[in-house]
Design a protein around this motif. Structure first.
Motif, PDB file in Angstrom:
ATOM      1  N   ALA A   9       1.056  -0.938  -0.853  1.00 37.26           N
ATOM      2  CA  ALA A   9      -0.351  -0.138  -0.201  1.00 37.26           C
ATOM      3  C   ALA A   9       0.679   0.901   0.223  1.00 37.26           C
ATOM      4  O   ALA A   9       1.501   1.471   0.341  1.00 37.26           O
ATOM      5  CB  ALA A   9      -1.096   0.232   0.920  1.00 37.26           C
ATOM      6  N   THR A  10       0.441   2.022  -0.555  1.00 33.60           N
ATOM      7  CA  THR A  10       1.074   3.532  -0.562  1.00 33.60           C
ATOM      8  C   THR A  10       1.790   4.577   0.627  1.00 33.60           C
ATOM      9  O   THR A  10       2.555   4.991   1.152  1.00 33.60           O
ATOM     10  CB  THR A  10       1.173   4.679  -1.379  1.00 33.60           C
ATOM     11  N   SER A  11       0.173   4.288   1.497  1.00 32.15           N
ATOM     12  CA  SER A  11       0.173   5.014   2.643  1.00 32.15           C
ATOM     13  C   SER A  11      -1.480   4.433   3.410  1.00 32.15           C
ATOM     14  O   SER A  11      -2.486   4.551   2.514  1.00 32.15           O
ATOM     15  CB  SER A  11      -0.059   6.738   2.722  1.00 32.15           C
ATOM     16  N   GLU A  12      -1.299   4.771   4.396  1.00 32.38           N
ATOM     17  CA  GLU A  12      -2.510   4.602   5.149  1.00 32.38           C
ATOM     18  C   GLU A  12      -4.236   4.998   4.659  1.00 32.38           C
ATOM     19  O   GLU A  12      -3.614   6.923   5.059  1.00 32.38           O
ATOM     20  CB  GLU A  12      -2.309   4.527   6.968  1.00 32.38           C
ATOM     21  N   ARG A  92      -8.649   0.516  -4.053  1.00 29.81           N
ATOM     22  CA  ARG A  92      -9.229  -0.953  -4.006  1.00 29.81           C
ATOM     23  C   ARG A  92      -9.374  -0.823  -3.398  1.00 29.81           C
ATOM     24  O   ARG A  92      -9.375  -1.812  -2.224  1.00 29.81           O
ATOM     25  CB  ARG A  92      -7.628  -2.061  -4.289  1.00 29.81           C
ATOM     26  N   PRO A  93     -10.935   0.487  -2.569  1.00 32.38           N
ATOM     27  CA  PRO A  93     -11.299   0.306  -1.328  1.00 32.38           C
ATOM     28  C   PRO A  93     -11.618  -1.017  -1.193  1.00 32.38           C
ATOM     29  O   PRO A  93     -12.587  -1.632  -1.889  1.00 32.38           O
ATOM     30  CB  PRO A  93     -12.407   1.352  -1.564  1.00 32.38           C
ATOM     31  N   PHE A  94     -12.513  -1.896  -0.180  1.00 32.50           N
ATOM     32  CA  PHE A  94     -12.620  -2.701   0.462  1.00 32.50           C
ATOM     33  C   PHE A  94     -14.014  -2.719   1.302  1.00 32.50           C
ATOM     34  O   PHE A  94     -13.626  -1.734   2.049  1.00 32.50           O
ATOM     35  CB  PHE A  94     -12.142  -3.963   0.466  1.00 32.50           C
ATOM     36  N   VAL A  95     -14.520  -3.707   1.440  1.00 32.55           N
ATOM     37  CA  VAL A  95     -15.801  -3.303   2.946  1.00 32.55           C
ATOM     38  C   VAL A  95     -14.764  -3.626   3.955  1.00 32.55           C
ATOM     39  O   VAL A  95     -13.945  -4.443   3.843  1.00 32.55           O
ATOM     40  CB  VAL A  95     -16.964  -4.165   2.701  1.00 32.55           C
ATOM     41  N   GLY A  96     -15.016  -2.744   5.112  1.00 38.75           N
ATOM     42  CA  GLY A  96     -13.950  -2.054   6.350  1.00 38.75           C
ATOM     43  C   GLY A  96     -13.198  -2.086   6.914  1.00 38.75           C
ATOM     44  O   GLY A  96     -12.045  -1.352   7.687  1.00 38.75           O
ATOM     45  N   CYS A  97     -12.212  -1.098   5.133  1.00 35.20           N
ATOM     46  CA  CYS A  97     -10.798  -0.507   5.208  1.00 35.20           C
ATOM     47  C   CYS A  97     -11.312   1.116   5.476  1.00 35.20           C
ATOM     48  O   CYS A  97     -12.354   0.770   5.397  1.00 35.20           O
ATOM     49  CB  CYS A  97     -10.032  -1.181   3.701  1.00 35.20           C
ATOM     50  N   THR A 144     -11.832  10.338   8.765  1.00 33.80           N
ATOM     51  CA  THR A 144     -11.933   9.391   8.833  1.00 33.80           C
ATOM     52  C   THR A 144     -13.125   8.524   8.499  1.00 33.80           C
ATOM     53  O   THR A 144     -13.698   8.512   9.310  1.00 33.80           O
ATOM     54  CB  THR A 144     -10.961   8.233   9.593  1.00 33.80           C
ATOM     55  N   CYS A 145     -12.990   7.483   8.123  1.00 31.96           N
ATOM     56  CA  CYS A 145     -14.608   6.327   7.560  1.00 31.96           C
ATOM     57  C   CYS A 145     -14.165   5.271   7.375  1.00 31.96           C
ATOM     58  O   CYS A 145     -13.172   4.557   6.638  1.00 31.96           O
ATOM     59  CB  CYS A 145     -15.729   6.764   6.900  1.00 31.96           C
ATOM     60  N   GLN A 146     -15.207   4.403   7.706  1.00 28.27           N
ATOM     61  CA  GLN A 146     -15.045   2.463   7.364  1.00 28.27           C
ATOM     62  C   GLN A 146     -15.964   2.488   6.311  1.00 28.27           C
ATOM     63  O   GLN A 146     -17.254   2.850   6.261  1.00 28.27           O
ATOM     64  CB  GLN A 146     -15.138   2.242   8.388  1.00 28.27           C
ATOM     65  N   VAL A 147     -15.602   1.990   5.403  1.00 28.33           N
ATOM     66  CA  VAL A 147     -16.529   1.960   3.790  1.00 28.33           C
ATOM     67  C   VAL A 147     -16.939   0.519   4.735  1.00 28.33           C
ATOM     68  O   VAL A 147     -16.870  -0.438   5.321  1.00 28.33           O
ATOM     69  CB  VAL A 147     -15.238   1.102   2.790  1.00 28.33           C
ATOM     70  N   THR A 148     -18.248   0.383   3.852  1.00 24.77           N
ATOM     71  CA  THR A 148     -19.324  -0.115   4.565  1.00 24.77           C
ATOM     72  C   THR A 148     -20.179  -0.950   3.361  1.00 24.77           C
ATOM     73  O   THR A 148     -20.993  -2.380   2.770  1.00 24.77           O
ATOM     74  CB  THR A 148     -20.817   0.084   4.920  1.00 24.77           C
ATOM     75  N   LYS A 149     -19.738   0.024   1.600  1.00 25.21           N
ATOM     76  CA  LYS A 149     -20.512  -0.739   0.849  1.00 25.21           C
ATOM     77  C   LYS A 149     -19.337  -0.298  -0.729  1.00 25.21           C
ATOM     78  O   LYS A 149     -19.024   1.095  -0.674  1.00 25.21           O
ATOM     79  CB  LYS A 149     -21.850  -0.564   0.680  1.00 25.21           C
ATOM     80  N   VAL A 150     -18.810  -0.637  -0.963  1.00 27.61           N
ATOM     81  CA  VAL A 150     -18.326  -0.090  -2.248  1.00 27.61           C
ATOM     82  C   VAL A 150     -19.246  -0.653  -4.100  1.00 27.61           C
ATOM     83  O   VAL A 150     -19.473  -2.237  -3.975  1.00 27.61           O
ATOM     84  CB  VAL A 150     -16.975  -1.198  -2.203  1.00 27.61           C
ATOM     85  N   ASP A 151     -19.070  -0.419  -4.223  1.00 25.07           N
ATOM     86  CA  ASP A 151     -19.347  -0.561  -6.567  1.00 25.07           C
ATOM     87  C   ASP A 151     -18.484   0.272  -7.435  1.00 25.07           C
ATOM     88  O   ASP A 151     -18.810   1.454  -7.076  1.00 25.07           O
ATOM     89  CB  ASP A 151     -21.106  -0.974  -6.196  1.00 25.07           C
ATOM     90  N   LEU A 152     -17.828  -0.008  -7.773  1.00 20.78           N
ATOM     91  CA  LEU A 152     -16.760   0.443  -8.794  1.00 20.78           C
ATOM     92  C   LEU A 152     -17.231   0.667  -9.797  1.00 20.78           C
ATOM     93  O   LEU A 152     -16.618   1.182 -10.448  1.00 20.78           O
ATOM     94  CB  LEU A 152     -15.363   0.082  -8.685  1.00 20.78           C
ATOM     95  N   SER A 153     -18.155  -0.430 -10.367  1.00 21.72           N
ATOM     96  CA  SER A 153     -18.252  -0.646 -12.133  1.00 21.72           C
ATOM     97  C   SER A 153     -19.005   0.837 -12.780  1.00 21.72           C
ATOM     98  O   SER A 153     -19.054   0.197 -13.082  1.00 21.72           O
ATOM     99  CB  SER A 153     -18.766  -1.810 -11.544  1.00 21.72           C
ATOM    100  N   GLY A 154     -19.321   1.429 -12.162  1.00 19.89           N
ATOM    101  CA  GLY A 154     -20.004   2.391 -12.889  1.00 19.89           C
ATOM    102  C   GLY A 154     -19.527   3.799 -13.150  1.00 19.89           C
ATOM    103  O   GLY A 154     -17.739   3.304 -12.636  1.00 19.89           O
ATOM    104  N   ARG A 155     -20.026   4.500 -13.808  1.00 21.56           N
ATOM    105  CA  ARG A 155     -18.874   5.423 -14.056  1.00 21.56           C
ATOM    106  C   ARG A 155     -18.590   6.769 -13.001  1.00 21.56           C
ATOM    107  O   ARG A 155     -17.345   6.690 -13.200  1.00 21.56           O
ATOM    108  CB  ARG A 155     -19.476   6.225 -15.287  1.00 21.56           C
TER     109      ARG A 155
END
Lengths: 297, 605
Positions: A9-12, A92-97, A144-155
């Motif tokens: 990872a580049t940075s936290e 590349r965010p993921f749920v929980g990061c 600072t927040c914690q991801v709960t849902k991700v959908d990167l595929s849209g525009r």
């Protein structure tokens, strides 16, 4: 097919990883006599777009290398297929990061913030609770927040998160979110600076090489004719060397940063170049000054 | 569906005061409707809400209540209730009160910030507001005050969305393309939409080049639909056409019993011309908008930034020109945006010519593009008053130098092959055309005359490649006349030889092969009435050589039509008798008009 290798990872808090991988590019026929430009354009077209094979949004790339001497044209398709090896910085965010962003819109039940000044993250008050942290959020504040849902595929990527912490600036007055560029730079600095220096050196070295190669390439291409090979035709892209080095294309960005630092000599950037940032348990950042005492950022 | 089931219906009295229409109150408990719909307990209320939203007869007050409740429950309006969100986005809000408009903006911003995937439909719904209302084109180039207010609200909202979501710029560009009204949808809609796209350029300068490129692309697609002949006919026989149309109408009424095929075809042709007339009007209005945009953009801050300003817009257009216009066949008017840009500063025509010339001489470029670039050079130098004599001289110098070098390199060539040496012939024709057109400027002084003689035109004309042969006869004739008058070159012997040796060639497929150049004069006279004011000042009409005793009768002119026959050669020696490319029947008209189409626009006698 794809050789992937995480370079860490580049940075936290920015959910970015450097990935080294092989990618297939499809060039249109009008790039036949300018393959370098074609590869550059195709690589730049991936920036800030979701790439399925990289499972994320490409932020930048470097060290682009053509893997094969030839590009292939299969069947009746009009484009040339090329294999390219490169390093990509992938968001590349993921749920929980955890993500760090800057608040850019506050409303009754929702706080919207920008990560990397680009990706919108919405932090809604899903529970409808009265003591929601988001009520205290102010425009331009770091969060600072914690991801709960991700959908990167849209525009436009969709990221939903819950607020972990609102960062208070020292004086209590928050920076306007147009100025957050400097703010972010400070955090990325310890990791990014050495790389950038390298890049610049590489670039100047590579350019000389390329100038020589360019001449050779164009001569080669002018004389080469498409040959037929069993089912697929092959188009000579370059014949001299196995690997063509393509210059780092993110020049604009680099220039922009360069200019920024030049324009603002008082920005905290030069300071943090030398010093390493540390973080204590509470999450506050500090560095050690010359006397060895901690100075909080 | 029962209307009685709707909850919260206000009393009759409160409704009666608003409008005479019956309104069904919109429910304000979006929260429960949506959650009931999602859990599946009560779907009917959700559907009823959708229907009443689409019915378009909701009072402002109801809508404001609905939007407020949507605003507070925006978290629940996710992709699962997509149809509800779309129905809300398509509400007609801008023509109504200020409060409603501001509520709508508030809701929209909240929606896109919370659910980014609604950005694209939101932007599309906003862009559709740019169609405006009404059918008649604006009398001036600007909308009415009321409409302007309507548009400014939309612009404000778009700007804020762009600020909140940085990635939406690309989405907006795509939406602009999707929402662009179809060309036959009416001139007013197109005018209004393009006006507003230009407005976006003013507050989003970084998107300017892409929006411009989109607009030009659309305008080109209209331009190539309208044949030049039709526009000429429109100019001349406007009244005649109208009476014709009336006649047709009456005819159809009386011959309903047996509609002959000819009558039917006449009706369709009238419909077609009406359609194309409408397209021509659309094109006229859009060209006007483009000119106005350029004008306003360049006069916005007219101080020290002016030069940078002009150059930046010029470079944008040049880029679009090279990528789109140079590849287009059969456009007549769009290229005048370059013409107009060149009038802004004296440096710009030179930049334009340099860019074109580098296209002509670039080896890797497609031959067609190189030829088109050569045609553009010839046309712009001849037609633009803004091209100085010095610029003309320098481009002529370059062209003749290139031509001589080409002749040197091709000493083995014996036959005049248009396919093989197309670029050479195009450049030569351009050279002749410019000399014929601008002879007055070029030979104004003795020094100038000497300079023209130094171009070595005589050598070029008599070279083995025979550049006069594939030239358009009108150009060749006029060039011959001009050069003879100033004793620069003697072309008539060559012309005579060419006309004698011209044999009809037939290919295997049975079609006659083309021996003439594919001629294209991009800056032939501008035929759109409204937007012509921007061009006419700087447009050069052809000034023929005036010599006494050149009067010729029409019949003689008819004789010289096409390739001049041998016996008419002495007549060809005079400047008045060059060929007419319009059909002889139209000669009387072309006496006081220019001849267009494949002609270079020389004045006919």
């Amino acid at each position: 097919m794809e050789i992937e290798e995480h370079m860490g990872a580049t940075s936290e808090g920015d959910a970015c990883v450097w990935v080294h991988c092989v990618k297939e590019l499809y060039l249109q026929p009008h790039y036949f006599n300018q393959v370098q430009k074609g590869v550059g354009d195709a690589m730049n077209a991936t920036i800030n777009k979701y790439q399925g094979d990289l499972a994320g949004v490409v932020r930048q790339h470097k060290n682009v290398k053509l893997l094969s001497v030839d590009g292939t044209i299969t069947d009746e398709e009009s484009y040339i297929k090329l294999q390219v090896e490169a390093d990509f910085e992938v968001f590349r965010p993921f749920v929980g990061c955890k993500l760090k962003g800057v608040v850019n819109k506050v409303s009754a039940n929702n706080v919207s913030c920008l990560v990397h000044e680009l990706f919108n993250v919405s932090c809604p008050n899903t529970m409808g609770s009265d003591d929601w942290v988001g009520y205290n959020a102010v425009l331009g504040q770091e969060i600072t927040c914690q991801v709960t849902k991700v959908d990167l595929s849209g525009r436009i990527p969709y990221i939903r998160a819950s607020i972990v912490k609102l960062h208070q600036t020292e004086n209590g007055n928050h920076k306007h979110f147009n100025d957050e560029e400097e703010e972010e730079v400070v955090e990325e600095e310890p990791v990014e600076t050495p790389k950038k220096k390298k890049k610049k050196k590489d670039k100047s070295g590579e350019r000389v090489k390329e100038k020589k190669k360019k001449k050779h390439d164009s001569e080669e291409e002018a004389s080469s004719t498409p040959k037929k090979k069993s089912k697929s035709r092959r188009e000579d892209v370059s014949s001299e060397s196995e690997v063509i080095e393509i210059p780092e294309i993110d020049i604009l960005k680099a220039l922009k940063r360069k200019r920024k630092s030049g324009d603002l000599p008082d920005s905290p950037r030069p300071k943090s170049k030398k010093r390493k940032l540390h973080m204590n348990e509470a999450g506050d950042k500090f560095y050690y000054d010359d006397d060895g005492g901690p100075i909080f950022v | 569906m029962s209307i009685l089931r709707l909850e919260g219906t206000p009393s009759r009295a409160s409704l009666a005061g608003l409008t005479p229409r019956v309104h069904f109150a919109l429910p304000s408990d979006i929260d429960s409707i949506v959650s009931n719909f999602l859990t599946g307990t009560d779907k009917t209320r959700y559907q009823e809400l959708l229907v009443s939203l689409k019915s378009a007869s909701n009072s402002d007050e109801n809508l404001i209540n609905l939007l407020e409740s949507c605003y507070t429950n925006v978290n629940k309006l996710d992709e699962r209730v997509h149809s509800l969100v779309i129905a809300i986005l398509n509400l007609n809000w801008n023509s109504s009160s200020d409060t409603l408009a501001s509520k709508f903006q508030q809701f929209l911003l909240e929606l896109v910030a919370t659910h980014t995937y609604f950005t694209s439909p939101a932007l599309e719904s906003l862009l559709r507001k740019f169609y405006g209302f009404g059918d008649e084109p604006w009398p001036s180039t600007k909308p009415s005050v009321k409409e302007e207010l309507h548009f400014s609200r939309v612009h404000e909202t778009i700007n804020q969305i762009l600020k909140i979501i940085p990635m939406s710029a690309n989405v907006l560009l795509q939406a602009c393309d999707i929402c662009f009204p179809f060309m036959k949808r009416g001139s007013r809609v197109n005018q209004s939409y393009v006006y507003n796209l230009f407005k976006i350029c003013t507050y989003r300068p970084e998107m300017r080049s892409k929006i411009l490129s989109l607009i030009i692309k659309k305008v080109i697609s209209i331009d190539v639909q309208i044949p030049r002949k039709l526009l000429e006919a429109l100019d001349d026989d406007e009244e005649e056409m109208e009476t014709d149309a009336k006649m047709d109408d009456t005819e159809t009424v009386f011959t309903m019993d047996d509609v002959s095929r000819s009558a039917a075809s006449r009706i369709t042709s009238v419909v077609d011309t009406n359609m194309q007339q409408q397209l021509a009007q659309t094109l006229d209005l859009l060209m006007e908008q483009i000119f106005v945009f350029i004008k306003e953009f360049c006069s916005r801050d007219a101080d020290e930034n002016e030069i940078i300003h002009h150059q930046s817009i010029f470079m944008d257009f040049l880029d679009i020109f090279e990528h789109q216009l140079l590849n287009v066949h059969g456009s007549h008017h769009v290229q005048f945006c370059m013409f107009y840009l060149c009038t802004l500063r004296p440096i710009l025509p030179e930049l334009f010519l340099t860019a074109l010339w580098s296209k002509v001489t670039r080896m890797g470029e497609n031959a067609v593009v190189r030829q088109t670039a050569a045609h553009y050079i010839a046309s712009v130098v001849s037609r633009g008053r803004f091209v100085s004599v010095n610029a003309t001289r320098s481009i002529l110098q370059q062209m003749s130098k290139w031509c001589h070098a080409y002749v040197e390199a091709q000493q083995d060539a014996t036959i005049c092959d248009v396919k093989m040496h197309g670029i050479f012939y195009s450049v030569c024709q351009g050279l002749f055309y410019i000399v014929a057109f601008r002879h007055a400027d070029l030979v104004a002084t003795e020094k100038g005359l000497k300079w023209v003689q130094s171009l070595g035109l005589a050598k070029l004309v008599t070279s083995r490649l025979n550049p006069l042969k594939p030239c358009l006869p009108a150009v060749a004739q006029n060039f011959a006349t001009v050069t003879r008058t100033y004793q620069i070159a003697y072309c008539f012997t060559v012309l005579e030889k060419n006309s004698r040796s011209q044999l009809p060639t037939v290919s295997l497929s049975g079609q006659q092969t083309v021996t003439n150049l594919n001629c294209f004069f991009p800056f032939d006279p501008y035929l759109l009435n409204r937007s012509a004011v921007f061009v006419n000042d700087q447009y050069r009409e052809y000034e023929p050589l005036e010599q006494p005793g050149d009067e010729r009768s029409d019949s003689e002119n008819e004789e010289t039509f096409g390739t001049p026959p041998k016996e008419s050669l002495p007549k060809c020696m005079s400047p008045g008798s060059f060929t007419h490319l319009v059909s002889p029947t139209k000669l009387s008209r072309s006496l006081d008009k220019f001849s267009y189409g494949s002609s270079p626009g020389f004045k006919a006698y």
